[in-house]
Design an enzyme around this catalytic site. Structure first.
Site, PDB file in Angstrom:
ATOM      1  N   SER A 223      -2.016  22.044  27.027  1.00  0.00           N
ATOM      2  CA  SER A 223      -1.387  21.128  27.963  1.00  0.00           C
ATOM      3  C   SER A 223      -1.759  19.678  27.648  1.00  0.00           C
ATOM      4  O   SER A 223      -1.519  19.224  26.544  1.00  0.00           O
ATOM      5  CB  SER A 223      -1.744  21.534  29.379  1.00  0.00           C
ATOM      6  OG  SER A 223      -0.717  21.138  30.240  1.00  0.00           O
ATOM      7  N   HIS A 365       1.723  28.755  33.155  1.00  0.00           N
ATOM      8  CA  HIS A 365       1.104  27.667  32.387  1.00  0.00           C
ATOM      9  C   HIS A 365      -0.395  27.914  32.276  1.00  0.00           C
ATOM     10  O   HIS A 365      -1.119  27.837  33.266  1.00  0.00           O
ATOM     11  CB  HIS A 365       1.368  26.369  33.156  1.00  0.00           C
ATOM     12  CG  HIS A 365       0.795  25.145  32.523  1.00  0.00           C
ATOM     13  ND1 HIS A 365       1.310  24.616  31.365  1.00  0.00           N
ATOM     14  CD2 HIS A 365      -0.232  24.348  32.881  1.00  0.00           C
ATOM     15  CE1 HIS A 365       0.612  23.527  31.048  1.00  0.00           C
ATOM     16  NE2 HIS A 365      -0.334  23.337  31.945  1.00  0.00           N
TER      17      HIS A 365
END
Ligand code: GCU
Length: 385
Positions: A223, A365
């Site tokens: 990320s 995620h």
């Protein structure tokens, strides 16, 4: 649709493929002087440096080229770690510039069985420090050190807060103290630049550690950390492989698609990540002189692995895949083939035997053991040739 965990702050994210606006990507193989790049030599001499400069100027900020001094000390060493499978080294890397120090705490496990030097994975850790617990009392799939050791690789991690705390006010309390001119410059580096710079200092250390093959360093980030792993590998050609996990906007995903997170949103919520000039492109993506496929291209000819997760539309899986596809022609200049099809692969169907590797994992995620198991396969395919 509102994806959980991502407050919109007045920004309406688009998750509808039919609403992606028409866009034209800047041509990665045409110089700003409008010359077509047809050879590896022109790519390396002219176009690649130009692209790096454009990213420095407009996105991530300048990278300081020098520093006064780098020293390191082994704070703790245990040859019987992980039940005797590994040697733990806790290393303090210290860089001094402008009479100010920055201290990077590196956790490193080296497999005992392997012939030295060994290749290494280094994680730019943007989450809790407990994910990289050196005592192994706590274990986390975010950094599955035992699995990596069992595969014959060393594994290392450092925390982003050692370089620049991930905070709109406190990010200045780190590397930026060493380079005060960066802070006042509109094209100065900010937090993500500082994290990437830190990864390079860790590589400097690896070059001094006889257990580590510094020509086989895989830089890994998830990320926001994956934005930094891309920038680190683009800036520093010593990194052998880049892994960018769910890196999304201003990571591996194309900005012009405006799918999920956008440049305007990221600059507003995380004003401390990118250089001042990047704010000019809020709601103005079409005037960017680059797009993120060019960052991937700047890593060529080195192998790159990108990932997404099926429920993480915020990071625009399709836009990530398209970045890789649009960088293929630069790899082709080096005679390197990517085995990506024209469409993204099915969920949980990794593409490993390709200079540009990719998977989309089922789920949220995150950085998981599934992701890591494929980073290992990818490294096996490319480092053991
Ligand atoms: C936020 C941010 C993303 C970032 C992510 C993360 O969602 O908008 O750009 O990648 O945090 O770091 O997990």
């Amino acid at each position: 649709i509102l994806i959980k965990g991502h407050a919109q702050n007045g920004f309406q994210a688009n998750y509808d493929e039919s609403k992606v606006p028409p866009y034209t990507l800047p041509d990665v193989l045409r110089t700003t002087g409008n010359v077509a790049v047809k050879s590896k030599a022109i790519w390396e001499k002219v176009r690649r440096p130009e692209i790096i400069k454009l990213f420095e100027e407009n996105v991530y900020g300048q990278m300081p080229r020098s520093y006064g001094q780098l020293t390191y000390s082994i704070k703790n060493e245990n040859a019987g770690a992980m039940g005797g499978k590994a040697t733990l080294k806790e290393v303090l890397i210290e860089v001094v510039n402008n009479n100010k120090p920055v201290k990077i705490n590196l956790v490193l496990f080296v497999p005992n069985k392997q012939k030295k030097p060994v290749p290494v994975f280094v994680l730019i850790n943007n989450r809790g420090k407990n994910n990289t617990d050196p005592t192994r009392a706590e274990k986390s799939d975010f950094w599955p050190a035992e699995m990596v050791i069992d595969s014959g690789y060393a594994i290392a991690a450092f925390h982003v807060s050692d370089l620049a705390p991930d905070d709109t006010a406190k990010y200045v309390d780190g590397v930026l103290q060493l380079y005060p001119e960066q802070l006042t410059a509109k094209n100065g580096m900010r937090a993500i630049g500082a994290w990437a710079w830190g990864a390079s200092r860790v590589l400097d250390y690896f070059e001094k550690d006889a257990d580590i093959d510094a020509k086989k360093v895989v830089v890994v980030g998830h990320s926001r950390g994956g934005k930094a792993s891309l920038w680190a590998a683009a800036e520093d050609q010593r990194f052998a492989i880049c892994v960018t996990n769910c890196s999304g906007n201003t990571g591996a995903a194309l900005s012009r698609r405006r799918f999920g997170e956008t440049v305007g949103r990221i600059n507003t919520v995380f004003p401390h990540w990118f250089t001042g000039h990047y704010k000019k492109f809020n709601n103005n993506e079409d005037s960017l002189p680059i797009d993120q496929h060019m960052l991937i291209a700047a890593i060529a000819p080195r192998p790159l692995y990108a990932t997404n997760a099926s429920k993480d539309l915020w990071a625009d899986p399709k836009g990530t895949f398209l970045s890789l596809k649009n960088a293929e022609k630069v790899y082709a200049l080096f005679g390197l083939k990517s085995n990506l099809n024209s469409d993204p692969p099915a969920i949980n169907q990794p593409i490993i035997n390709s200079q540009l590797g990719y998977h989309i994992r089922e789920g949220e995620h995150n950085l998981t053991a599934f992701d890591w198991s494929n980073f290992i396969k990818f490294a096996n395919a490319h480092l053991k040739k």
